[in-house]
Scaffold this active site. Sequence first.
Site, PDB file in Angstrom:
ATOM      1  N   CYS A  46      26.183  49.719  37.871  1.00 58.13           N
ATOM      2  CA  CYS A  46      25.075  48.739  38.187  1.00 58.13           C
ATOM      3  C   CYS A  46      23.945  49.557  38.938  1.00 58.13           C
ATOM      4  O   CYS A  46      24.125  50.289  39.930  1.00 58.13           O
ATOM      5  CB  CYS A  46      25.798  47.636  39.095  1.00 58.13           C
ATOM      6  SG  CYS A  46      24.514  46.540  39.961  1.00 58.13           S
TER       7      CYS A  46
ATOM      8  N   SER B 258      25.530  41.614  48.838  1.00 60.07           N
ATOM      9  CA  SER B 258      25.638  40.211  49.166  1.00 60.07           C
ATOM     10  C   SER B 258      25.404  39.588  50.480  1.00 60.07           C
ATOM     11  O   SER B 258      25.875  38.347  51.161  1.00 60.07           O
ATOM     12  CB  SER B 258      27.254  39.828  48.962  1.00 60.07           C
ATOM     13  OG  SER B 258      27.791  40.124  47.465  1.00 60.07           O
TER      14      SER B 258
ATOM     15  N   GLU C  43      36.366  40.837  39.981  1.00 56.44           N
ATOM     16  CA  GLU C  43      35.625  41.211  38.776  1.00 56.44           C
ATOM     17  C   GLU C  43      36.532  42.028  37.899  1.00 56.44           C
ATOM     18  O   GLU C  43      36.420  42.022  36.724  1.00 56.44           O
ATOM     19  CB  GLU C  43      34.477  42.155  39.247  1.00 56.44           C
ATOM     20  CG  GLU C  43      33.562  42.842  38.215  1.00 56.44           C
ATOM     21  CD  GLU C  43      32.846  43.968  38.710  1.00 56.44           C
ATOM     22  OE1 GLU C  43      32.428  44.728  37.786  1.00 56.44           O
ATOM     23  OE2 GLU C  43      32.109  43.791  39.681  1.00 56.44           O
TER      24      GLU C  43
ATOM     25  N   CYS D 298      27.035  38.002  37.108  1.00 55.53           N
ATOM     26  CA  CYS D 298      26.050  39.088  36.730  1.00 55.53           C
ATOM     27  C   CYS D 298      25.724  39.480  35.544  1.00 55.53           C
ATOM     28  O   CYS D 298      26.789  39.927  35.040  1.00 55.53           O
ATOM     29  CB  CYS D 298      26.202  40.021  37.908  1.00 55.53           C
ATOM     30  SG  CYS D 298      25.063  41.458  37.815  1.00 55.53           S
TER      31      CYS D 298
END
Length: 399
Positions: free
Chosen positions: A288, A379, A187, A157
Amino acid sequence: MDTKAFKRSLQQSDNYHRKGFGHEAEVMEVLNTEYQSNLIQEIRNNHYRLERGNVTIRLAEAFGFCWGVERAVAMAYETRQHFPDERIWITNEIIHNPSVNQRLREMEVGFIEVNQGEKDFTKINQGDVVILPAFGASVAEMQLLNNKGCTIVDTTCPWVAKVWNSVEKHKKREYTSIIHGKFNHEETIATSSFAGTYLVILNLAQAEYVSNYILNGGDKNEFLFLFKNAYSEGFDPDQDLVQVGIANQTTMLKSETEQIGKLFEHTMLKKYGPANLNDHFMSFNTICDATQERQDAMFDLVKEDISLMVVIGGYNSSNTTHLQEIAIDYKIPSYHIDSAARILSGNCIEHKPLGQELEITENWLPEGKITVGVTSGASTPDKVVEEVIEKIFRDKSSI
């Protein structure tokens, strides 16, 4: 290692791909068929509300697949289409959703096995195609795959890559990266691999401990024990907390990340004074957008008259877990499930309470008129949300 130079070199390789293969139209048609929902679109068009009988569904106004997730899944599908005969692997789950990952398995995408906590790359050969998931991959993994001569398809991403750029800036100025995240999350593992010196903190309580240590000192051995596995090799809290930069796992709770950033800014201000703050503290906005939008929508939803909340997403999904936390903070009965299959017959539901193992709750849908709040992690496909809503309507009608 100069991770920035390595990343630049890798991206210039003919074996590295991060923009798809020109099959977007065909792939999007497949994705729409498999993951989109007419019912969910109907609810969106009806101000995120749907009433049947004595049940009102109130859908959060931002939920489900984000752009980064959709991009990653589309690239994985494109990869299978572009390389129909090659062996394809993925270094981790493409996203934290069981149905999507199962679909990739059905497409004969292999998942790297984990043995005793370590990924086993021995089955990967030169010429194999390897997908890096939306969370990214560590520098060591990318280097290994590059050295093996693999074709690398990078679905990381862009928001995650933005965090990597931030910790690179910390490293360039020899600042310690304080990463708000879970040290064992894919991540954060990837992000820390781009950092120089780093410390991963889970929450505000841990941040306050570190802040107090910076201002007043403390027991070094206790510090290192408390943050075991969450700092870089050779980390010394007496030496490595003089200059700090803030970064985050993109799926963490926005408000907590902001609080942690402000805490360390005030800590360095208090210790070194306003004139010297910029020599001891760095911060960039790496929250984000999609995570923020879903959390903001959840904060709006919990202020309404909601009987109970259903939060849909993978049990290992960090952003989904934080949505559940918001419902709990507002004292709303909440049920975190990963699919409609968790809604059982006889008005029972198998769900995962926050921080606990799966359990079954009986009579989870109360009698009379109810309003059910529904949201889903970044997701979770719309199709899964539809299946959950239809089961709620079905089961409530029989009560």
